[in-house]
Design an enzyme around this catalytic site. Structure first.
Site, PDB file in Angstrom:
ATOM      1  N   CYS A  93     -22.990  18.041 -50.600  1.00  0.00           N
ATOM      2  CA  CYS A  93     -22.549  18.598 -49.323  1.00  0.00           C
ATOM      3  C   CYS A  93     -22.017  20.010 -49.550  1.00  0.00           C
ATOM      4  CB  CYS A  93     -21.454  17.702 -48.734  1.00  0.00           C
ATOM      5  SG  CYS A  93     -20.810  18.266 -47.157  1.00  0.00           S
ATOM      6  N   LEU A  94     -22.373  20.919 -48.659  1.00  0.00           N
ATOM      7  CA  LEU A  94     -21.902  22.307 -48.796  1.00  0.00           C
ATOM      8  C   LEU A  94     -20.375  22.397 -48.727  1.00  0.00           C
ATOM      9  CD1 LEU A  94     -24.539  24.175 -46.589  1.00  0.00           C
ATOM     10  CD2 LEU A  94     -24.504  23.929 -49.084  1.00  0.00           C
ATOM     11  N   HIS A 125     -26.891  12.210 -42.679  1.00  0.00           N
ATOM     12  CA  HIS A 125     -25.817  12.940 -43.362  1.00  0.00           C
ATOM     13  C   HIS A 125     -25.127  13.899 -42.397  1.00  0.00           C
ATOM     14  CE1 HIS A 125     -24.036  15.004 -46.995  1.00  0.00           C
ATOM     15  NE2 HIS A 125     -23.925  15.948 -46.079  1.00  0.00           N
ATOM     16  N   GLU A 126     -25.918  14.671 -41.649  1.00  0.00           N
ATOM     17  CA  GLU A 126     -25.338  15.646 -40.717  1.00  0.00           C
ATOM     18  C   GLU A 126     -24.672  14.951 -39.529  1.00  0.00           C
ATOM     19  OE1 GLU A 126     -24.932  18.591 -41.793  1.00  0.00           O
ATOM     20  OE2 GLU A 126     -26.253  18.179 -43.487  1.00  0.00           O
ATOM     21  N   GLN A 134     -18.561  22.017 -40.153  1.00  0.00           N
ATOM     22  CA  GLN A 134     -18.597  22.738 -41.426  1.00  0.00           C
ATOM     23  C   GLN A 134     -18.427  24.244 -41.261  1.00  0.00           C
ATOM     24  OE1 GLN A 134     -22.345  20.536 -42.729  1.00  0.00           O
ATOM     25  NE2 GLN A 134     -21.249  20.832 -44.672  1.00  0.00           N
ATOM     26  N   GLY A 155     -29.045  21.133 -44.388  1.00  0.00           N
ATOM     27  CA  GLY A 155     -28.440  20.715 -43.130  1.00  0.00           C
ATOM     28  C   GLY A 155     -27.058  21.323 -43.012  1.00  0.00           C
ATOM     29  N   HIS A 196     -21.159  13.984 -40.145  1.00  0.00           N
ATOM     30  CA  HIS A 196     -20.188  15.067 -39.966  1.00  0.00           C
ATOM     31  C   HIS A 196     -19.649  15.092 -38.534  1.00  0.00           C
ATOM     32  CE1 HIS A 196     -20.019  17.283 -43.713  1.00  0.00           C
ATOM     33  NE2 HIS A 196     -21.340  17.274 -43.813  1.00  0.00           N
TER      34      HIS A 196
END
Length: 195
Positions: free
Chosen positions: A107-108, A149-150, A50, A45, A153
């Site tokens: 998380c990235l 999760h996304e 991000q 995701g 953000h």
């Protein structure tokens, strides 16, 4: 085009995003770029903050989770993730229901840190697709978790916000190191202290 991933500590990760107007951006190109960026970093995701954009869009691709299940002979593959590749524009979670369950998230934007996060099992979401059609859909299990999760953000929340106080204290130095660029990631990143 592959964007650098914005690292923990950048203020954009803590800002609530704004809704996108129709024809404001080339959504198809942006979606392609976001998928390319996400896949290049081995993510499932990616949300607009991000990659440094304060707009309400995220992409998901649950295929890696479905493939992992297939490799484990004891697990049945999660068929809901096999074709779970979507772009969510101007999403709004309408309802979350069911038992909260834990899963170790990462998380990235926060490489090298993982932790158990409890989230409700099922959600109902309204969003627009790349052709600006509106949808209202229900997701459960891992698909719901990826969306949650996304979606966080887009609200300026990160998975580390859900961790117990003791765990937060334990990872505090690692988070500071990430924000300073003292981290190994196998993808390009943008660090707040290196602007």
């Amino acid at each position: 085009m592959i964007y650098p991933i914005v690292a923990y500590g950048d203020p954009i990760l803590r800002k609530p995003t704004r809704f996108i107007e129709k024809d404001e951006v080339d959504l198809k190109k942006l979606s392609e770029d976001m998928f390319e960026t996400m896949h290049g970093a081995n993510g499932v995701g990616l949300a607009a903050p991000q990659i440094g954009l304060n707009i309400r869009i995220f992409v998901v691709d649950g295929t890696p989770f479905a493939e992992r299940d297939e490799e484990d002979e004891d697990d049945e593959p999660d068929l809901s993730l096999v074709d779970f590749k979507k772009t969510f524009i101007n999403p709004e979670i309408l309802e979350e229901t069911g038992e909260e369950w834990a899963f170790e998230e990462g998380c990235l934007s926060i490489p090298g840190i993982r932790g158990d996060v409890y989230r409700p099992e099922t959600l109902r979401i309204r969003y627009r697709d790349l052709d600006w059609n509106e949808h209202e859909e229900t997701y459960s299990g891992m698909a719901a978790r990826i969306i949650q999760h996304e979606y966080d953000h887009l609200l300026g929340k990160l998975f580390v916000d859900y961790l117990p106080t003791l765990k937060k204290q334990f990872i505090k130095k690692k988070l500071t190191d990430i924000s300073k660029g003292n981290v190994d990631a196998d993808y390009r990143m943008r660090f707040p202290s290196r602007r």
